[in-house]
Write a protein that holds these residues in place. Structure first.
Motif, PDB file in Angstrom:
ATOM      1  N   GLN A   1       0.833  -1.208   0.000  1.00  0.00           N
ATOM      2  CA  GLN A   1       0.000   0.000   0.000  1.00  0.00           C
ATOM      3  C   GLN A   1       0.863   1.251   0.000  1.00  0.00           C
ATOM      4  N   ASP A   2       1.792   1.326   0.937  1.00  0.00           N
ATOM      5  CA  ASP A   2       2.646   2.500   1.012  1.00  0.00           C
ATOM      6  C   ASP A   2       4.081   2.062   0.799  1.00  0.00           C
ATOM      7  N   PRO A   3       4.586   2.300  -0.412  1.00  0.00           N
ATOM      8  CA  PRO A   3       5.926   1.811  -0.709  1.00  0.00           C
ATOM      9  C   PRO A   3       7.009   2.586   0.043  1.00  0.00           C
TER      10      PRO A   3
ATOM     11  N   GLU B   1      10.494  12.889  -2.124  1.00  0.00           N
ATOM     12  CA  GLU B   1      10.223  14.030  -3.007  1.00  0.00           C
ATOM     13  C   GLU B   1       9.242  13.672  -4.119  1.00  0.00           C
ATOM     14  N   LEU B   2       8.711  12.450  -4.065  1.00  0.00           N
ATOM     15  CA  LEU B   2       7.756  12.028  -5.087  1.00  0.00           C
ATOM     16  C   LEU B   2       6.338  12.060  -4.528  1.00  0.00           C
ATOM     17  N   SER B   3       5.348  12.133  -5.447  1.00  0.00           N
ATOM     18  CA  SER B   3       3.955  12.021  -5.010  1.00  0.00           C
ATOM     19  C   SER B   3       3.624  10.554  -4.778  1.00  0.00           C
ATOM     20  N   GLY B   4       2.476  10.293  -4.153  1.00  0.00           N
ATOM     21  CA  GLY B   4       2.079   8.923  -3.853  1.00  0.00           C
ATOM     22  C   GLY B   4       1.996   8.055  -5.104  1.00  0.00           C
ATOM     23  N   GLY B   5       1.444   8.608  -6.180  1.00  0.00           N
ATOM     24  CA  GLY B   5       1.298   7.857  -7.419  1.00  0.00           C
ATOM     25  C   GLY B   5       2.648   7.541  -8.045  1.00  0.00           C
ATOM     26  N   GLN B   6       3.551   8.539  -8.004  1.00  0.00           N
ATOM     27  CA  GLN B   6       4.887   8.329  -8.569  1.00  0.00           C
ATOM     28  C   GLN B   6       5.639   7.264  -7.786  1.00  0.00           C
ATOM     29  N   ARG B   7       5.483   7.306  -6.453  1.00  0.00           N
ATOM     30  CA  ARG B   7       6.145   6.308  -5.627  1.00  0.00           C
ATOM     31  C   ARG B   7       5.655   4.909  -5.965  1.00  0.00           C
TER      32      ARG B   7
ATOM     33  N   VAL C   1       2.063 -10.135  -5.971  1.00  0.00           N
ATOM     34  CA  VAL C   1       1.059  -9.982  -4.927  1.00  0.00           C
ATOM     35  C   VAL C   1       0.889  -8.489  -4.670  1.00  0.00           C
ATOM     36  N   CYS C   2      -0.313  -7.985  -4.878  1.00  0.00           N
ATOM     37  CA  CYS C   2      -0.569  -6.552  -4.642  1.00  0.00           C
ATOM     38  C   CYS C   2      -1.417  -6.432  -3.375  1.00  0.00           C
ATOM     39  N   ASP C   3      -0.824  -5.877  -2.312  1.00  0.00           N
ATOM     40  CA  ASP C   3      -1.533  -5.755  -1.037  1.00  0.00           C
ATOM     41  C   ASP C   3      -2.030  -4.320  -0.895  1.00  0.00           C
ATOM     42  N   GLU C   4      -3.307  -4.091  -1.132  1.00  0.00           N
ATOM     43  CA  GLU C   4      -3.911  -2.754  -1.083  1.00  0.00           C
ATOM     44  C   GLU C   4      -3.076  -1.736  -1.860  1.00  0.00           C
ATOM     45  N   PRO C   5      -2.763  -2.001  -3.142  1.00  0.00           N
ATOM     46  CA  PRO C   5      -1.783  -1.145  -3.831  1.00  0.00           C
ATOM     47  C   PRO C   5      -2.274   0.264  -4.123  1.00  0.00           C
TER      48      PRO C   5
END
Lengths: 323, 575
Positions: free
Chosen positions: B404-406, B458-464, B481-485
């Motif tokens: 979810q939050d990389p 320095e990146l936005s959430g989408g860029q991250r 495996v995508c956990d709440e991506p």
């Protein structure tokens, strides 16, 4: 879901406390063992030391005299025997007998411990008052001046050695301004300068950890929701945020007691105060091993007790730990 | 600036002589040197009548929350605020100082913030925060009275065992109960206006539905409600009037139903299109961007395992998985209880469930990060569970994960390029080759070249998330495996990321295990769906079948709880 019954909670709390005390006893036992080993390492010269003190010069004692002294103090027993009787004595509050003053170490320490304890704990309280006061004034304020001054004071107090601060305070307030006595005088007045000397560096360290936590707690959403109910800025700081920020300060206080206790030795010399510092310096310079180890053990005990108290306070401040 | 046309019903007693509760004209807010210096709110106007709900919708950075906070004077010391007209209860508040605002807060306007554990003071009992308003405003002075009021409030908002919960700490309550307690705290002084800022964002669908019903019930009792959200479905359920904001500006305003069924502004249209659902499956959610520049053939050379035939046809197979954990109370709890599923090549298996359903534990078992107590996992026909880590290591590149939050999985000091290069280094030894591959991967996820030297913060959430995807595909995995991506992303960014994942599935021949609490998202991406509840599989099947015609009661409840875009004419359903 019902809350756990208060009785079970009490049982768990008691068990928790017992574990904390037991581990504290373990620390003391380790300290006592090290102290004992230091004593026995000087085995060769212990009888000689005592003899020198008795006769007042450096003449070489005859074998018979040495043997008599060894027998009197039990140095001729096996190391294990000595260790068991030493630890056994400690359990019964017997710290041994001073080589030179020929009275029990305990009685020597007990005579002098009072002023040191008063100094240590008054300094700790003052350090907290300074740290919390500056934090309430300074942390997260947008007024640049108040936080700059608070930061400067913290940096200064955390980085200046206490004997230097002590000397400067003496010169300014006692010698030049005659506000406080240089020596002796009213015991309360005489406490003020050494207390400040000891408190300043600790308040610096305390202030920094408290202020960091304070500033970050001030950014938390619960502050906004509390403000939306109409609370004042001062109210948010005292009712909500302060409690969050004292937690790391408490952790540091366990360390601070040890730091203050050892620093007291130095500060007592600078201000020529009665206290354990005098006892320790005398014991160390004369080679009075039982007395010196007694003081060391007592410092360890103070440290252990302080940390248990901190753990208990922690549970009072952070109710989440009570579960 | 024209004000919003309101077709309010009869004003409820308590409002000042027919004046609207709130009237704002030309609100501008800036955190710069002056109001004109890079403003975050650029001219917002609205009026609010009793018994009505105004929704302000926008993505992060749109200025919607700042607008809401301004109504409480909580914009912050550094904010510069200007209005042409700013009245609350018919009184001009434009020149109010903090002391005057404080009298208003809680008493005339209540604020409900998003439930995070940190929205209630964690070191104080729930009753202390809920009763804080009456205490501060000194309406209830005696302790017993205050406590009785707190219990009454908690009961009103549907917190079970209110007298017990009142004495508990926030972390002892569930997320839904905390959100209710926050609403209770905001209602404590019976304010005429209630502002709810993302009130359901962190909640499970069934709880979300209950909280929205609760907010609507308070409006029906004559309160005016302002709801701030990024979620059009949430808004469509409650709002009478709607303001759509983007970068501080109002792009569209008017009757909520009208806007949602016939948006006039292209941005509103884009937001509506970006909402994933069963109906959007197979379609792109974001306006067609150039999908990816890298040619896929370049990317496949590193590992040629995809050519290997599969025994049994299943890429991933889980059979009878059981996993128990011992809680702090020393009671073992089955987090995963007899879970089985298969994943075929190029397939996406969606796993849906509410918090505590065991979906993240399933992910850990699949990844080989936890060993199952019973049952087994097979990857590409070979045992994956019950073997030594050493035996797994060579095959680890076959599996990847996207979280979810990389951010927490990146070294904050490393540049984006280095983060990806670190993964690539396993397969390519020379630096030039590594850099080339990093470039390809970042092209593949369409991360602009100018951003590659930046650090994750320095990146936005989408860029991250794009970087995380680049890293996940770097080893040419067969299963990701995508956990709440996409749970932490704005809807238009979410749309782009989902589109990207869809493109990669086709281009790279990967299969996904897609874990989410969001039924719309799962429906959009999945071929088959697994519904988890209390660690058990409640229902399994094709995603249309399960999510349109759920057989099991639990799934039915879950599906019906999802807020839908209730739009006549568009007939769009989320699930």
């Amino acid at each position: 879901m019902a809350a756990p019954a208060p009785r079970r909670r009490g049982v768990r709390a008691t068990r928790w406390l017992l574990i904390r005390v037991a581990s504290g006893v373990g620390v003391l036992w380790a300290a006592a063992t090290i102290a004992f080993l230091l004593q026995t390492l000087t085995q060769q010269s212990r009888a000689r030391l005592i003899y020198d003190q008795r006769v007042g010069n450096n003449s070489i004692p005859s074998k018979g005299v040495t043997a008599a002294i060894n027998h009197q103090y039990g140095f001729d027993n096996s190391v294990l025997h000595q260790y068991v009787s030493y630890i056994g004595g400690l359990v019964h509050g017997n710290f041994g007998v001073s080589y030179f003053q020929h009275v029990s170490v305990w009685s020597l320490i007990i005579q002098q411990i009072g002023p040191t304890l008063i100094l240590t704990f008054s300094a700790l309280i003052l350090a907290w008052v300074i740290a919390v006061g500056l934090t309430l004034l300074g942390a997260g304020r947008h007024n640049i001046w108040s936080s700059a001054i608070a930061n400067f004071l913290q940096m200064l107090s955390a980085s200046v050695p206490s004997y230097w601060v002590g000397t400067i305070l003496l010169v300014i307030f006692a010698v030049n301004l005659h506000i406080f006595p240089v020596l002796g005088g009213n015991p309360l007045l005489a406490l003020v300068l050494p207390m400040i000397t000891m408190a300043l560096p600790v308040s610096g360290f305390l202030g920094q950890v408290i202020q960091d936590e304070f500033s970050s707690a001030l950014e938390q959403p619960f502050v906004t929701s509390s403000r939306s109910r109409g609370i004042t800025d001062f109210g948010v700081r005292t009712v909500h945020v302060l409690r969050h920020s004292v937690l790391p300060g408490l952790t540091l206080s366990g360390w601070a007691v040890g730091y203050l206790f050892s620093n007291a030795v130095l500060v007592e010399q600078v201000f020529d105060r009665a206290g354990i510092g005098g006892v320790l310096t005398k014991a160390a310079s004369e080679g009075d091993v039982p007395l010196a180890t007694g003081v060391v053990l007592l410092s360890a005990a103070a440290y252990v007790i302080a940390n248990i108290v901190v753990d208990i306070l922690y549970v009072f401040v952070d109710p989440r730990l009570r579960a | 600036m024209s004000t919003l046309n309101t077709t309010a019903g009869s004003p409820v007693a308590g409002s000042v002589s027919g004046a609207p509760l709130v009237r704002v004209d030309g609100l501008r807010v800036s955190f710069g040197k002056s109001v004109e210096d890079n403003p975050v709110v650029r001219g917002v106007s609205f009026t609010l009548e009793p018994g009505r709900t105004l929704a302000i919708v926008g993505e992060s950075g749109s200025g919607k929350s700042v607008t809401a906070r301004t109504l409480l004077g909580l914009t912050g010391r550094n904010a510069k605020i200007a209005t042409d007209r700013f009245e609350i209860h018919g009184v001009d508040v434009s020149g109010y100082g903090d002391a005057q605002w404080r009298k208003l807060r809680g008493r005339d306007i209540g604020l409900v913030t998003q439930d995070a554990l940190v929205s209630l003071d964690q070191l104080r009992q729930v009753r202390q925060d809920v009763g804080e308003g009456p205490k501060i405003h000194k309406t209830l002075k005696r302790k017993q009275e205050l406590f009785a009021r707190v219990v009454e409030l908690l009961d009103q908002v549907g917190v079970p065992d209110p007298a017990v919960k009142a004495r508990q700490l926030p972390h002892e309550l569930s997320g839904g109960q905390r959100q209710r307690a926050l609403i209770a705290a905001a209602l404590a002084l019976d304010p005429g206006i209630l502002i709810a800022d993302e009130p359901t964002t962190a909640l499970d669908a069934t709880v979300q539905a209950q909280v929205l019903d609760l907010l609507d019930a308070t409006r029906q009792r004559g309160k005016a409600l302002i709801i701030i959200s990024h979620d059009l479905a949430v808004v469509s359920r409650l709002a009478d009037e709607l303001i759509v904001m983007r970068r501080g500006e109002v792009v569209e305003r008017g009757d909520a139903a009208e806007i949602l069924s016939a948006p006039k502004h292209e941005y509103t249209q884009k937001l509506l299109d970006a909402v994933p659902s069963g109906h959007s499956r197979g379609q792109r959610l974001s306006p067609s961007e150039t999908a990816s520049q890298a040619t896929v053939s370049d990317l496949k050379v590193v590992r040629a395992h995809h050519a290997k035939p599969l025994a049994g046809g299943n890429l991933l197979e889980a059979a009878g998985l059981v996993k128990s954990f011992t809680g702090p109370d020393r009671v073992a709890r089955r987090a995963v209880d007899n879970v089985s599923f298969q994943l075929k090549p190029r397939e996406t298996l969606g796993i849906v469930g509410e918090s505590g359903s065991g979906k993240s534990t399933v992910a850990k078992l699949v990844l080989g990060l936890e060993e199952p107590d019973e049952g087994h996992v097979r990857l590409a026909g070979e045992p994956w569970s019950g073997i030594k880590e050493k035996q797994r290591r060579d095959r680890r590149p076959d599996l990847s994960i996207i979280y979810q939050d990389p951010l927490s999985s990146f070294d904050p000091r490393w540049s984006v390029e280095r983060v990806v290069q670190d993964t690539v280094a396993r397969d390519i030894s020379d630096t030039v080759g590594q850099k080339g591959r990093v470039g390809e991967l970042l092209d593949l996820v369409s991360l602009p070249r100018g951003l590659r030297g930046r650090r994750p913060l320095e990146l936005s959430g989408g860029q991250r998330q794009r970087v995380a995807i680049a890293r996940a595909v770097a080893s040419s995995p067969r299963v990701i495996v995508c956990d709440e991506p996409v749970s932490a992303l704005d809807v238009s960014i979410q749309a782009q990321v989902l589109d990207l994942l869809g493109d990669l599935r086709d281009e790279l021949d990967v299969s996904y295990v897609f874990i989410s609490h969001d039924l719309g998202v799962v429906h959009h991406v999945s071929d088959r769906v697994l519904v988890l509840h209390n660690g058990r599989v409640v229902e399994e099947g094709g995603s249309d079948e399960v999510l349109h015609n759920p057989r099991e009661e639990y799934t039915q409840k879950l599906v019906s709880a999802v807020p839908r875009l209730r739009i006549s004419g568009r007939a769009q359903q989320v699930a």
